[in-house]
Structure formats: C-alpha cells, structure tokens
Write a protein that holds these residues in place. Structure first.
Motif, short mmCIF file in Angstrom:
data_model
loop_
_atom_site.label_atom_id
_atom_site.label_comp_id
_atom_site.label_asym_id
_atom_site.label_seq_id
_atom_site.Cartn_x
_atom_site.Cartn_y
_atom_site.Cartn_z
N TRP A 97 11.80 6.46 -7.56
CA TRP A 97 10.66 7.03 -8.26
C TRP A 97 9.41 6.83 -7.40
N ALA A 98 8.55 7.82 -7.33
CA ALA A 98 7.29 7.71 -6.61
C ALA A 98 6.16 7.43 -7.60
N ILE A 99 5.33 6.44 -7.29
CA ILE A 99 4.17 6.11 -8.12
C ILE A 99 2.93 6.62 -7.41
N ARG A 100 2.25 7.59 -8.04
CA ARG A 100 1.07 8.20 -7.42
C ARG A 100 -0.18 8.07 -8.29
N PRO A 157 1.50 10.32 -0.09
CA PRO A 157 1.70 8.87 -0.14
C PRO A 157 1.96 8.37 -1.56
N ALA A 158 2.74 7.29 -1.65
CA ALA A 158 3.08 6.69 -2.94
C ALA A 158 3.60 5.28 -2.70
N LEU A 159 3.62 4.49 -3.76
CA LEU A 159 4.50 3.34 -3.83
C LEU A 159 5.79 3.83 -4.46
N LEU A 176 0.82 -1.20 0.00
CA LEU A 176 0.00 0.00 0.00
C LEU A 176 0.86 1.26 0.00
N PRO A 177 0.36 2.34 -0.60
CA PRO A 177 1.11 3.61 -0.59
C PRO A 177 1.31 4.13 0.83
N PHE A 178 2.40 4.83 1.03
CA PHE A 178 2.70 5.50 2.29
C PHE A 178 3.54 6.73 1.97
#
Length: 372
Positions: free
Chosen positions: A165-168, A65-67, A18-20
């Motif tokens: 890299w952030a995945i949003r 938040p992101a993965l 889950l994103p955080f």
C-alpha cells in the motif's frame, strides 16, 4: 581468522522515514533468480537497464513519492513493515540519542564495496530491516491503511505473497513522522548495507545519498522469526572444542544424537563431529548470548585455530558440512529482547550471530537514487 571488528556509526534521533518513489520488478519477475541479471555487472549500466525494463513492462515505477506498507507472507509467517528512505545524515553523540542500533560488527572493506556498487547502480536494491517495539497508535494507523485494497498484490515466483500500500496523504504522513521521531530500533539485517549508506552519505552530503532504503517492522505486531546461525570449524577437532569449552568454565556432557539435539535450547549448545555428540552448558548465558560466549571464550582457547568459520542457517545444513576435520557448533536461537538489551548497554554480537526471517523477495521494493 578474519573476524569483523569495525562498528558502523549510529544514526541519531529523530528517526525519519521519508517518502520516495518506489521502483519494483513486475510481479512475474519478483523472486525469480533470473531477474538478478537486472542488477548484475556492469553496475554502471543498471539504471539504464532498469529504465529499459520499465519500457518493456518488466519493471514498474510508482507514479509519485510515498511511504509504503509492505506485507509479505512466506512459509505461513506474515511480516508487515513500513518502508521509506531512512535519514542518515545525523550521527549520535551519546547512547541516549541513538535511533538505529547495529548489533553486529562489519568488515570495512565489504561495506566499501557495497557503497561503490550502489553508487554505480544509482540504486538501493533492497531495504535494510529495522525492528522496534512500536506504539499502539502507529499500529492502528498502519492497520487502517491495510484495510484498503492494496495497490500491488500478487504471489511472486518464490512463493511469497506480496501486498503493498502507498501512503500519500500529507496529514497521515505527518502523524507517522511524529510517532516515529523518538523510536529506537535494532538493525536486524543489512549491517554492511547500513554502513555503505553511511559512507555514501558522508561522501555525497546534501544529495539523495543522505537517505537509504529501510523497512521498519514492529516486533509486537508481525514479528520476524529470530533464529540461530550455526558454525562449522574446518581445521579443528571436536576434542579441541570440548577442551576449550571446559576451560571456559562450561559443563560438557556426551550424549546420543537425539538427546543432544533435544537439549539445544536457550542455555545449551551442541558440539559434534557427526559421530560423537556433546551438550555444553556455559552456566552464565543470562548475561551473555551463546554466540558471544563461543567467540569470546571458546574459540580463542582452541589448541589449533580453525582455517575459517563457516555459517549455516539451519541444523541440517550445518550437519551436512560436519566431519571429523570440520566439527559443528549448534547454537540456540537468541531472544530479541536479550539482543536489544545487550546492544543498548553498549555490547555487540559477533558477525552472523542472528538470522531474522523471513526477508522480502528481491525486487519487491527498490529505490532509484536518480529519482529520489
């Protein structure tokens, strides 16, 4: 000898990352041993200490938040992992629904100490490492993410090159979630932290402790190197080891140092006191790992129990600790698929049986629970 015997529970499918909102040390401080003081005692002050570090520019909090795709390079080896908050609240009822497979037993007391420490810190200071054989579509999606410019890119103080890299994007996150749902993965590193996550989830259900920080690495994409962890056995003798190995059914032969070390492969172990060298061929390692054979068949047959088992991540370190009163057992590197097949058939390896390398530098990605 105090061997680990507790087996932590198994997290059940669907696997969820889950994103955080990540917390990171500033690039100049990642990999710097002096930065460990940010996570030092008193642990109850760590959260406030890190907030001060953010204000001072010594740490960075992500904007939302992101993965995260975290790619790091150390010693010429590049590893890419997907970092998220692993859902811990579902426990498996059968082998078929297990999502996370530990491969080593743990010490209950050590896991409890880590749980207490993380609870005081309000922080997951480093991800546990999970390894799987990923599906092609997931590899393609993550490769697409890494074609863009990373949000963080630097060479840290230890020499690791970091790219994050952030995945949003909501649609991309949803598709990644679908592709991960049936994944089963091996817990490569962090067995005691994993057990601590489970304890914290059980003690604080319905809170941010329902999840724990994890990095998922595709062994078919950027594999971690899987090495052996060698043993020295203070308080026993080389003759005792040789006799116990023969009693366990192995073929044992004395050789010179060069030939003995050259025979160290998937079917042979080496025993030495630094002066005399023996190769050991158990003969049945197609069904068992060498380290399990050692602990299950040889060590119980020693005429005198060692005072302890010391662990060494490379041959040179093991030999530096070797003497007539502390002989060494040099072990072959295990195979990833052999380890996975063993645990998925219900088996476990002894503690410190494997060394998955390289691990990311401390401080590259952390997870504050107060912001989860």
């Amino acid at each position: 000898m105090d061997f680990a015997r507790d087996v932590p529970p198994y997290v059940a499918k669907p696997l969820e990352l889950l994103p955080f909102r990540a917390l990171m040390l500033a690039p100049a401080r990642v990999g710097d041993p002096a930065s460990a003081r940010a996570l030092a005692r008193p642990y109850r002050d760590v959260a406030a200490r890190l907030l001060d570090w953010i204000e001072q520019g010594r740490a960075i909090a992500d904007s939302g938040p992101a993965l995260y795709v975290h790619e790091y390079t150390a010693g010429g080896l590049t590893v890419r992992g997907l970092v998220g908050a692993l859902a811990m609240s579902r426990r498996s009822a059968s082998m078929a629904d297990r999502a996370v497979w530990p491969h080593e037993a743990i010490h209950h007391e050590q896991a409890g100490e880590l749980a207490d420490r993380m609870h005081q810190m309000d922080l997951n200071p480093a991800p546990i490492l999970l390894v799987h054989h990923g599906v092609a579509e997931l590899r393609e999606l993550l490769a697409g993410v890494t074609r863009a410019r990373p949000e963080w890119r630097y060479l840290d103080r230890s020499g690791q090159r970091q790219r994050i890299w952030a995945i949003r994007d909501a649609d991309l996150l949803a598709r990644i979630g679908e592709l991960l749902s049936e994944t089963r993965c091996l817990l490569a590193d962090g067995h005691h932290r994993y057990a601590a996550y489970l304890r914290l989830q059980q003690e604080h259900p319905g809170t941010a402790w329902d999840t724990g920080l994890a990095m998922l690495v595709d062994q078919d994409d950027t594999p971690l190197f899987l090495g052996a962890i060698h043993r020295t056995l203070p308080g026993t003798t080389l003759d005792g080891l040789v006799d116990a190995a023969r009693a366990a059914g192995a073929s044992v032969a004395e050789h010179g140092r060069r030939r003995a070390l050259g025979a160290l492969d998937s079917t042979h172990l080496v025993l030495t006191d630094g002066a005399t060298w023996h190769t050991v061929s158990p003969g049945d390692l197609d069904r068992d790992a060498a380290v399990s054979w050692l602990h299950d068949r040889v060590l119980p047959g020693l005429p005198r129990e060692p005072m302890r088992v010391d662990h060494h991540h490379n041959v040179d370190d093991a030999l530096a600790a070797t003497s007539a009163s502390s002989p060494a057992v040099l072990l072959p590197s295990p195979d990833f698929d052999q380890v996975r097949a063993l645990v998925e058939s219900g088996g476990l390896l002894p503690e410190k049986a494997t060394s998955f390398q390289p691990k990311p530098s401390l401080g590259a990605i952390m997870r504050p629970l107060t912001d989860a």
